[in-house]
Design an enzyme around this catalytic site. Structure first.
Site, PDB file in Angstrom:
ATOM      1  N   CYS A 117       0.818  -1.230   0.000  1.00 21.23           N
ATOM      2  CA  CYS A 117       0.000   0.000   0.000  1.00 21.23           C
ATOM      3  C   CYS A 117       0.841   1.265   0.000  1.00 21.23           C
ATOM      4  O   CYS A 117       0.343   2.344  -0.313  1.00 21.23           O
ATOM      5  CB  CYS A 117      -0.939  -0.003   1.196  1.00 21.23           C
ATOM      6  SG  CYS A 117      -2.083  -1.375   1.120  1.00 21.23           S
ATOM      7  N   HIS A 165      -3.530   7.214   2.054  1.00 19.72           N
ATOM      8  CA  HIS A 165      -3.873   5.880   1.548  1.00 19.72           C
ATOM      9  C   HIS A 165      -5.283   5.527   2.033  1.00 19.72           C
ATOM     10  O   HIS A 165      -5.638   5.801   3.182  1.00 19.72           O
ATOM     11  CB  HIS A 165      -2.847   4.876   2.056  1.00 19.72           C
ATOM     12  CG  HIS A 165      -3.227   3.455   1.792  1.00 19.72           C
ATOM     13  ND1 HIS A 165      -3.537   2.997   0.537  1.00 19.72           N
ATOM     14  CD2 HIS A 165      -3.373   2.394   2.634  1.00 19.72           C
ATOM     15  CE1 HIS A 165      -3.849   1.716   0.606  1.00 19.72           C
ATOM     16  NE2 HIS A 165      -3.765   1.324   1.871  1.00 19.72           N
ATOM     17  N   ASN A 195     -10.022  -0.154  -1.115  1.00 18.18           N
ATOM     18  CA  ASN A 195      -8.559  -0.083  -1.012  1.00 18.18           C
ATOM     19  C   ASN A 195      -7.940  -0.720  -2.259  1.00 18.18           C
ATOM     20  O   ASN A 195      -7.992  -1.938  -2.419  1.00 18.18           O
ATOM     21  CB  ASN A 195      -8.132  -0.823   0.270  1.00 18.18           C
ATOM     22  CG  ASN A 195      -6.636  -0.795   0.499  1.00 18.18           C
ATOM     23  OD1 ASN A 195      -5.858  -0.389  -0.369  1.00 18.18           O
ATOM     24  ND2 ASN A 195      -6.226  -1.238   1.667  1.00 18.18           N
TER      25      ASN A 195
END
Ligand code: UT7
Length: 331
Positions: free
Chosen positions: A116, A256, A286
């Site tokens: 990520c 994020h 995500n």
């Protein structure tokens, strides 16, 4: 001579058409729209459907849009760095596939894996190539086809992730804009809490690895949550402090998109109100390395030259970091 900085001079993005809603997930696993929305902030995510569709399909579209918008000839591109943990194949690099597909025939290209935080790792790496004075046009892509490594019978992971890719063009400038400062961190002990066990050289694919579901994302959500909430906020606060960034002069927090609660905690730590926080988790979930460039893609029209952007991420590895970017153009 003034220092050469790496300015972001364009943004591209692509998400697939198929929308997987919380309602549809309710028919697949024991979950509810109410649980997913209140625990994560996600309402829907995009899924890349079809045979032989790797992550490069989305990256190619994102880069084509970037090149069309910036009117850059692909032959002028020096380097393409692709942050992803869901490459089309272990090798060759998906960046090589993208470069050829978009006609960037004079570039070299490679993939980077930092889960990520991948886009922040790749952005700062790309910026270093520009700052060296040796390269003039670098494309940094972040994207993942998370649906390819998700177990759609595991409600703890399948509700979180989605597919998508975004990218930016980096070019040199001697103005006080571009990638100004960053802190990147990693801690291999995070492997225990978030990983894809098989398919690498430690546990190659076998009938056992497939039947034991070892090719899917494994996550201990609440443990990862605790690390994420502290570490993402810590680095964001450190980068802010050492660059005299405060709630008065931070134009946008670009976090994020893993969980709205982690985003809210980071914003509150840096003292930024919700209207200065980029957010699209409710629509895309995500997308791992895709979240930050997809935010830039969604918010590009609102950005003005001189805006202070504080990017922050946390993910598998563990990896985490924060990057201070001064926006280089009026959209
Ligand atoms: O981007 C990469 C880094 N990853 C992250 O930053 C993710 C960090 N973690 C998280 O965002 C959260 O931990 C999750 C969203 C993954 C989970 O939320 P949580 O509030 O930490 O839930 P939990 O794992 O502590 O589970 C709470 C309860 C459990 O039930 P019991 O044991 O209390 O009866 C779970 O079984 O919620 C249950 N649960 C669900 N219920 C309905 C777990 N997943 C679901 C689900 N639907 N999808």
């Amino acid at each position: 001579m003034n220092k050469i900085r790496a300015a972001i001079t364009g943004v591209g993005g692509y998400v697939p058409d198929y929308i997987l809603t919380n309602k549809e997930l309710e028919t697949m696993v024991e979950t509810s729209d109410e649980w997913i929305t209140s625990r994560t902030g996600i309402k829907e995510r995009r899924i890349l459907k079809g045979e032989n569709q790797g992550v490069s399909v989305m990256a190619v579209e994102a880069v084509k849009r970037l090149l069309a918008k910036t009117k850059v000839d692909p032959k002028e591109i020096d380097l393409i760095i692709f942050a992803t943990v869901t490459a089309d194949m272990t090798f060759p690099a998906s960046a090589n596939i993208v470069a050829t597909a978009v006609g960037a025939t004079n570039s070299f290209s490679y993939d980077m894996g930092a889960a990520c935080s991948g886009f922040l790792y790749a952005l700062t790496t790309g910026a270093s190539f520009i700052e060296s004075g040796r390269y003039k046009k670098v494309i940094v892509i972040g994207g993942d086809k998370m649906s390819s490594i998700l177990d759609y019978t595991d409600r703890t992971t399948c509700i979180i992730f989605g597919d998508g890719a975004g990218c930016v063009l980096l070019e040199p400038t001697t103005e006080e804009v571009g990638v100004i400062d960053y802190i990147l961190k990693s801690d291999g002990s995070g492997e225990a809490y978030l990983h894809q066990k098989a398919g690498g050289s430690r546990i190659p694919a076998s009938i056992d690895s497939v039947s034991n579901k070892q090719h899917y994302v494994y996550q201990e959500g609440s443990a990862v949550y605790k690390f994420a909430v502290t570490n993402m906020a810590d680095v964001a606060a450190q980068v802010a402090e050492r660059n005299s960034l405060t709630k008065e002069n931070i134009s946008w927090l670009v976090p994020h998109q893993a969980n709205k609660r982690i985003i809210d905690a980071t914003a509150s730590r840096v003292g930024i109100s919700e209207d200065h926080v980029m957010m699209n988790i409710e629509r895309y979930g995500n997308t791992t390395a895709g979240t930050i460039p997809l935010l830039l893609w969604d918010y590009e029209k609102k950005l003005k030259k001189g805006d202070n952007l504080l990017m922050a991420a946390f993910g598998g590895g563990f990896t985490w970091g924060a990057v201070y970017v001064k926006w280089a153009y009026d959209s």
